[in-house]
Design a protein around this motif. Structure first.
Motif, PDB file in Angstrom:
ATOM      1  N   UNK A  44       0.826  -1.212   0.000  1.00  0.00           N
ATOM      2  CA  UNK A  44       0.000   0.000   0.000  1.00  0.00           C
ATOM      3  C   UNK A  44       0.860   1.262   0.000  1.00  0.00           C
ATOM      4  N   UNK A  45       0.438   2.214  -0.803  1.00  0.00           N
ATOM      5  CA  UNK A  45       1.111   3.506  -0.946  1.00  0.00           C
ATOM      6  C   UNK A  45       2.561   3.388  -1.410  1.00  0.00           C
ATOM      7  N   UNK A  46       2.899   2.254  -2.051  1.00  0.00           N
ATOM      8  CA  UNK A  46       4.237   2.065  -2.594  1.00  0.00           C
ATOM      9  C   UNK A  46       5.292   1.739  -1.558  1.00  0.00           C
ATOM     10  N   UNK A  47       4.868   1.372  -0.350  1.00  0.00           N
ATOM     11  CA  UNK A  47       5.827   1.053   0.712  1.00  0.00           C
ATOM     12  C   UNK A  47       6.328  -0.384   0.561  1.00  0.00           C
ATOM     13  N   UNK A  48       7.617  -0.557   0.802  1.00  0.00           N
ATOM     14  CA  UNK A  48       8.242  -1.873   0.733  1.00  0.00           C
ATOM     15  C   UNK A  48       8.015  -2.611   2.053  1.00  0.00           C
ATOM     16  N   UNK A  49       7.761  -3.908   1.963  1.00  0.00           N
ATOM     17  CA  UNK A  49       7.631  -4.726   3.160  1.00  0.00           C
ATOM     18  C   UNK A  49       8.234  -6.104   2.915  1.00  0.00           C
TER      19      UNK A  49
END
Length: 163
Positions: free
Chosen positions: A7-12
């Motif tokens: 979501x929102x381009x966040x890396x996980x």
């Protein structure tokens, strides 16, 4: 453990059981090795065939759901190298990152996962986002359950010949 974009381009950190031989994986930044039907013989381990056929390779993603990185339903997360490429090639691609990534999704239950059209997958993901409802999520979860059973006995849905 792999890095994925959510979501929102966040890396996980994305958790999944390893099902392929390590020396057959493409870890390079520019590499593009999709798993295809013919890869079943050369890239996937014997145990990997079993966990992929039964979808047990997805089980570690429940941890991603528990810690809040993913939800049960939503667009599937991609590797950063693919996200960069897809954003350049598909104008609406990043819209799918307005919601949490999912363990299953509308595109996935319609056979659009693995070595399938990214443009079609994005179209289905955007349709899901624009038409979201609790009932839609329940429908996808029910469809996923039937799909898992079907794949356990008939092979991966995206690799089967369909009309």
């Amino acid at each position: 453990r792999q890095k994925r974009i959510g979501r929102d381009g966040k890396t996980f950190d994305f958790f999944k059981f390893r099902s392929m031989y390590t020396d057959k994986c493409d870890f390079s930044a520019e590499g593009k090795k999709w798993t295809t039907a013919k890869d079943e013989k050369s890239r996937i381990t014997p145990f990997g065939k079993f966990i992929r056929k039964t979808n047990l390779d997805e089980l570690p993603q429940l941890w991603n759901i528990l810690i809040g990185n993913m939800s049960f339903v939503g667009p599937r997360p991609e590797l950063p190298k693919f996200v960069d490429k897809f954003q350049k090639d598909i104008p609406d691609y990043f819209r799918r990152h307005r919601v949490k990534s999912g363990l299953t999704g509308w595109a996935a239950v319609n056979g659009l996962k693995g070595d399938t059209s990214i443009k079609e997958r994005v179209r289905f993901d955007i349709f899901y986002i624009e038409n979201w409802s609790l009932w839609f999520d329940i429908k996808i979860i029910i469809k996923t359950a039937f799909l898992i059973l079907g794949e356990a006995f008939g092979g991966k849905y995206e690799y089967r010949n369909r009309p």
